[in-house]
Design an enzyme around this catalytic site. Structure first.
Site, PDB file in Angstrom:
ATOM      1  N   SER A  62       0.823  -1.205   0.000  1.00 48.03           N
ATOM      2  CA  SER A  62       0.000   0.000   0.000  1.00 48.03           C
ATOM      3  C   SER A  62       0.852   1.249   0.000  1.00 48.03           C
ATOM      4  CB  SER A  62      -0.912   0.021   1.238  1.00 48.03           C
ATOM      5  OG  SER A  62      -1.664   1.218   1.240  1.00 48.03           O
ATOM      6  N   LYS A 106      -4.482  -6.312   4.091  1.00 54.58           N
ATOM      7  CA  LYS A 106      -4.486  -5.219   3.102  1.00 54.58           C
ATOM      8  C   LYS A 106      -5.927  -4.849   2.717  1.00 54.58           C
ATOM      9  CE  LYS A 106      -3.410  -2.240  -0.070  1.00 54.58           C
ATOM     10  NZ  LYS A 106      -3.952  -2.459  -1.352  1.00 54.58           N
ATOM     11  N   HIS A 129      -7.418  -2.883   5.468  1.00 55.92           N
ATOM     12  CA  HIS A 129      -6.839  -1.533   5.358  1.00 55.92           C
ATOM     13  C   HIS A 129      -7.659  -0.697   4.371  1.00 55.92           C
ATOM     14  CE1 HIS A 129      -4.506   1.268   2.874  1.00 55.92           C
ATOM     15  NE2 HIS A 129      -3.828   1.576   3.963  1.00 55.92           N
ATOM     16  N   ASN A 130      -7.958  -1.272   3.231  1.00 55.72           N
ATOM     17  CA  ASN A 130      -8.713  -0.518   2.226  1.00 55.72           C
ATOM     18  C   ASN A 130     -10.139  -0.228   2.685  1.00 55.72           C
ATOM     19  OD1 ASN A 130      -6.372  -1.062   0.782  1.00 55.72           O
ATOM     20  ND2 ASN A 130      -7.452  -1.247  -1.148  1.00 55.72           N
ATOM     21  N   GLU A 177      -9.911   2.559   4.939  1.00 55.66           N
ATOM     22  CA  GLU A 177      -9.646   3.746   4.104  1.00 55.66           C
ATOM     23  C   GLU A 177     -10.965   4.312   3.540  1.00 55.66           C
ATOM     24  OE1 GLU A 177      -6.606   3.010   1.072  1.00 55.66           O
ATOM     25  OE2 GLU A 177      -7.886   4.035  -0.359  1.00 55.66           O
TER      26      GLU A 177
END
Ligand code: 2AM
Length: 488
Positions: A134, A189, A192-193, A196
């Site tokens: 990322s 990941k 995480h997105n 986000e």
């Protein structure tokens, strides 16, 4: 380009789009020799004759060339489009590799694909790593956050390269640690997105409230710049301040006012929401952020509906400064709840998959390099370091106190938005999550009664041990038989 060169390269990278090229340049800048390959081979020569000139980067004209260039155990990293392209390259590579060699997928792959690939390659004696990367193009070049999972036997051979190229925080700690087995790296990941998406939506709701309260775009930008000095300090707040001060060359208006309000998405937020539904993890704020983009994309419908449907006008606050501070606190508290949801999802999904994750380390990996990087993640790391088995961030003392301090302003902000007809799905779902999580009693007793009434699904009683199930003949007509069609 040569097929008989001595094996000299530390790692091979396949895929010369911008992320792949930048990652290679980053590796070379840290002293590694990198072999580069791309399906469209003309991109290899363009790269070796262009950005790679004068660096420890060797082009390969074929996959055979690439493999011949690699020191054992061979490390091959795929930076190609997620999905079929990854499987195609794995199929082409496996006959060229030897047991103990390592295939790394650094694309935005679905975690379930990485789990499948780890298992399939292990059966052939090959070691697979699926890793989140990322930080976008800039991060790939200067220091991304790297979240590797898969076959842990591969980690010692990959660790020196990954930790050298990763972002560093707190005087040198790399934003890269081993995450866990199978698809754990890509799962982290993905979450995480999802976080986000929530972070961005919460900032957008703050922005809309500031505008509704009468602030111009540059005035709102100045507010975000000020917020970035405090506990909200983060990359996303920083770029928001920057964005709001940008003027459009064509119209002379703030650029943000000229940008069409229809958001795109590439699907990782949706993946996170689906994973949350699968795990029974109430990640409502992340999912609301996905829905908010979906609603925004219905631009033409909204324009038509705006001529038909009416609602209240937002009343300008009597004290603008006080209102701005209220919104700041609502954003901070919502952010805590959204991160609590993200970590809860990691926790529940890891339990389902049989993975053991280190949540403090995950917070550290997100501390630098990636899009959600923020000072705030240090507090999350502290919370999990102090209590590795922490059930929820909201009950960690630091965050409990923070939410207690902010909740008055949080409620006022959501109430003002509801009264004034401003949609705040992320703020309000975050508040509902907090209120539900802190409730010893929820109205699910009524849900259970309804389920037993219409479907004989049975219920547990407050005055009996858990696991004992009861059925009531509610109408005198339904009989006393509990449903066997559904599980209770
Ligand atoms: P290309 O340059 O040959 O298109 C990002 O799109 C990267 O993924 C590029 O390096 C691209 O290669 C590669 N890629 C995309 N789809 C692919 C496929 N089906 N097979 C191989 N490589 C692919």
């Amino acid at each position: 380009m040569t097929s008989d060169a001595a094996a000299q390269a530390d790692i091979g990278v396949i895929g010369l789009a911008v992320m792949g090229e930048n990652l290679i340049l980053n590796m070379a800048s840290r002293g590694f020799t990198v072999a580069a390959f791309n399906r469209t081979v003309s991109k290899v020569t363009a790269f070796t004759g262009g950005r790679a000139v004068g660096r420890t980067i060797v082009g390969a004209g074929s996959l055979e060339d690439l493999v011949a260039l690699l020191k054992p155990p061979r490390r091959v990293m795929l930076m190609v489009k997620a999905g079929a392209a990854v499987d195609e390259f794995i199929t082409l590579l496996t006959p060229l590799l030897a047991p103990g060699d390592i295939i790394i997928d650094g694309g935005n792959s679905h975690p379930a694909d990485s789990t499948r690939r780890t298992r399939a390659l292990a059966e052939q004696g090959l070691l697979f790593i699926g890793t989140g990367v990322s930080g976008g193009e800039e991060g790939a070049l200067t220091g991304p956050s790297i979240m590797p999972g898969g076959n842990v036997q591969a980690w010692p051979a990959v660790q020196p390269i990954f930790q050298a190229i990763a972002a560093k925080v707190d005087g040198g700690a790399p934003c890269c640690e081993w995450v866990g087995p199978e698809g754990a790296g890509h799962f982290v990941k993905m979450v995480h997105n999802g976080i986000e998406y929530a972070d961005m939506q919460m900032i957008a709701e703050s922005y809309q409230l500031l505008r509704a309260a009468g602030l111009s775009a540059p005035e709102a930008g100045a507010v975000f710049a000020r917020w970035n000095e405090g506990e909200l300090h983060s990359y996303l707040i920083e770029i928001t301040a920057d964005i709001l001060s940008k003027v459009d060359d064509v119209t002379g208006q703030p650029l943000v006012d000229v940008i069409l309000d229809a958001a795109g998405q590439k699907g990782t937020g949706k993946w996170t929401s689906v994973a949350a539904l699968d795990a029974g993890s109430p990640a409502a704020t992340i999912t609301e952020a996905v829905y908010a983009r979906a609603m925004s994309a219905l631009k033409a419908e909204r324009v038509a509906a705006s001529a038909v449907l009416s609602g209240p006008a937002f009343a300008a606050p009597a004290d603008r400064e006080a209102f701005v501070e209220q919104v700041r606190q609502a954003l901070y508290a919502s952010k805590i709840a959204a991160y609590a949801q993200g970590f809860q999802l990691l926790h529940l999904s890891a339990q389902d998959a049989g993975w053991t994750l280190d949540y403090g380390q995950i917070a550290q990996m997100w501390r630098g390099g990636c899009i959600i990087r923020a000072a705030f993640l240090d507090r999350i790391k502290d919370a999990y370091d102090a209590q590795p088995a922490l059930a929820n961030l909201l009950i960690a003392p630091y965050f409990r106190d923070a939410v207690h301090g902010a909740q008055g302003a949080w409620r006022e902000t959501v109430a003002a938005a509801v009264r004034g007809g401003v949609p705040v799905p992320a703020f309000s779902s975050a508040l509902a999550y907090f209120d539900a999580y802190r409730s010893a009693a929820l109205p699910a007793n009524l849900l259970q009664a309804q389920r037993d009434y219409f479907g004989a699904h049975t219920y547990e009683r407050t005055d009996r041990p858990r696991g004992e199930f009861f059925h009531t003949n509610w109408t005198g007509r339904g009989g006393n038989t509990a449903s066997t069609t559904y599980t209770a």
